[in-house]
Design an enzyme around this catalytic site. Structure first.
Site, PDB file in Angstrom:
ATOM      1  N   ARG A  37      18.555  -9.990 -39.169  1.00  0.00           N
ATOM      2  CA  ARG A  37      18.833  -9.946 -40.809  1.00  0.00           C
ATOM      3  C   ARG A  37      18.789 -10.922 -41.488  1.00  0.00           C
ATOM      4  O   ARG A  37      18.160 -10.625 -42.954  1.00  0.00           O
ATOM      5  CB  ARG A  37      20.113  -9.228 -40.483  1.00  0.00           C
ATOM      6  N   LYS A 199      27.176  10.080 -29.125  1.00  0.00           N
ATOM      7  CA  LYS A 199      28.202  11.368 -29.941  1.00  0.00           C
ATOM      8  C   LYS A 199      27.227  12.293 -30.151  1.00  0.00           C
ATOM      9  O   LYS A 199      27.095  11.286 -31.640  1.00  0.00           O
ATOM     10  CB  LYS A 199      29.083  10.325 -30.337  1.00  0.00           C
ATOM     11  N   GLY A 352      20.775   1.521 -34.188  1.00  0.00           N
ATOM     12  CA  GLY A 352      20.274   0.140 -33.799  1.00  0.00           C
ATOM     13  C   GLY A 352      20.399  -0.202 -32.281  1.00  0.00           C
ATOM     14  O   GLY A 352      19.365   0.021 -31.679  1.00  0.00           O
ATOM     15  N   GLY A 375      23.760   3.293 -40.756  1.00  0.00           N
ATOM     16  CA  GLY A 375      24.485   4.548 -41.119  1.00  0.00           C
ATOM     17  C   GLY A 375      24.477   4.713 -42.414  1.00  0.00           C
ATOM     18  O   GLY A 375      23.364   6.122 -42.393  1.00  0.00           O
TER      19      GLY A 375
END
Ligand code: ADP
Ligand code: MG
Length: 394
Positions: A37, A199, A352, A375
């Site tokens: 990052r 999920k 990720g 997200g």
């Protein structure tokens, strides 16, 4: 009006506040364990330095929840950055206040300062007006390069922007917005989405938004188990989100009524335990009682690969199985390799674990765009307007 980029703005001698995403993993000893990052924002920072800006960097790190937590100080990040840039990076001892003000005041043209972890102040996540004004008081130019937090309306991503007249995207933000925009609106067809991971609840919004937009949606990973179960499959001890079965049924019914093509696994790799040394291939709706599904099977993998081969646009989020364990990595590897073979189209990976899988398969350089935001990339592709991007429009 569309957002400008840092390349469009006059930076010489001005205090250029750059919101970066330096939320990096740390080693137990407090060093930077993965600097991806930090490296991603180097082009933006270097550009500002070369244009003679007085650079003020700001980021959050971890979840200090509005309190000062010394173990979440940006000190190791500032040290890493100083080495990467081969110049001093002065770290203020707080995100805002007299100490921060002094560090910014002392900056010379081409100098670099960093504010302490923004989330040490409760004002950051609360998008507090006073905190936003304090941050804006350090800025003549506001640049947001933190794509990973662009879906959050915080003081440093939204609140402060309106108090700074000159604002725009950093190079990383610009690249994310440009590449992800290829998956929204007019998309080159066939458009194929491959959605897996853990999920259903994380991704149902995305799935719904893909109905009517994607030519095919391929489901894999643990989330596919819930859909197979909703269709009456016996899933043995597989991970199934029972509370999401009605949601899965409603989704499948909606897809059918719209004529949308949903590809569910036809075979699965099962084992008694995720630590097993190998798995067995079974029909997708018939997982034995004492087994659990940990990967898509070879027939499913080749079906997805052939759908991907004909696509002009492919989006992938979420691994097809427990790819961290070698016996269950084949489905995920097959998807990564199939994407890498798409010629002349656009291939995008977000999330990720999926991004890690692409690197592990050694095909990262053959993918059009690897998103740095989990997200944020999902919300962008859902068609939501990201607050951090909206705040940059003039
Ligand atoms: P991403 O980070 O790419 O968005 P997720 O975090 O949603 O992906 O999901 C990744 C996780 O899902 C991995 O840890 C993987 O082991 C797990 N997973 C995938 N398939 C299965 C499965 N069949 N059973 C249990 N876990 C699974
Ligand atoms: Mg994940």
């Amino acid at each position: 009006m569309a957002a400008k980029t840092i390349a469009d703005l006059d930076l010489q001698g001005r205090r250029v506040f750059i919101r970066v995403d330096f939320n990096v993993p740390l080693t137990p000893a407090g060093g930077v364990s993965d600097a991806t990052r930090i490296r991603e924002s180097l082009p933006t920072i270097t550009h500002a330095i070369e244009r003679g800006a007085r650079v003020v960097l700001a980021s959050h790190l971890g979840r200090p929840k509005g309190r000062i937590k010394p173990e979440l100080s940006l000190l190791p990040v500032a040290a890493y950055l100083a080495e990467a840039l081969a110049r001093d990076v002065v770290l203020a001892d707080e995100p805002a206040g007299d100490g921060a003000k002094k560090v910014v005041c002392d900056l010379r043209d081409g100098g670099v300062a960093m504010l302490e972890n923004l989330r040490f102040s409760p004002g950051e996540e609360a998008n507090d007006e006073n905190f936003s004004r304090a941050l804006a008081s350090y800025a003549d130019v506001y640049i947001n390069d933190a794509f990973g937090t662009a879906h959050r309306a915080h003081a440093s991503t939204v609140g402060m922007a309106k108090y700074v007249s000159s604002r725009g995207m950093g190079f990383l933000m610009d690249r994310e917005a440009t590449q992800l925009a290829k998956l929204v609106g007019e998309v080159a067809r066939p458009f194929v989405a491959i959605i897996g991971g853990a999920k259903v609840s994380d991704k149902i919004g995305l799935l719904e938004s893909l109905l009517g937009r994607a030519d095919a949606v391929c489901l894999g990973g643990a989330m596919a188990n819930t859909f197979l179960c909703a269709k009456g499959g016996s899933m043995g001890g597989s991970l199934v989100e029972s509370s999401k079965l009605p949601l899965a049924r409603a989704f499948l019914a909606k897809a059918e009524s719209m004529g949308a093509r949903i590809i569910l696994p036809r075979d699965l790799v099962v084992a008694e335990d995720v630590k097993a040394e190998s798995g067995t291939v079974v029909a997708a709706m018939h997982v034995p009682d004492h087994s659990a599904a940990f990967d898509i099977g070879p027939e499913t993998a080749s079906e997805i690969a052939s759908i991907v081969a004909r696509a002009r646009t492919v989006f992938w989020n979420g691994p097809m199985g427990v790819f961290e364990a070698q016996p269950f990595a084949a489905g995920t590897q097959a998807v990564a390799k199939a994407m890498a073979l798409v010629m002349g189209g656009t291939t995008v990976v977000g999330g990720g674990d999926s991004v890690a899988a692409v690197h592990r398969a050694g095909v990262a350089s053959s993918i059009t765009h690897i998103s740095t935001g989990g997200g944020a990339s999902l919300e962008f592709i859902e068609g939501k307007k990201l607050p951090g991007l909206a705040a940059l429009e003039s």
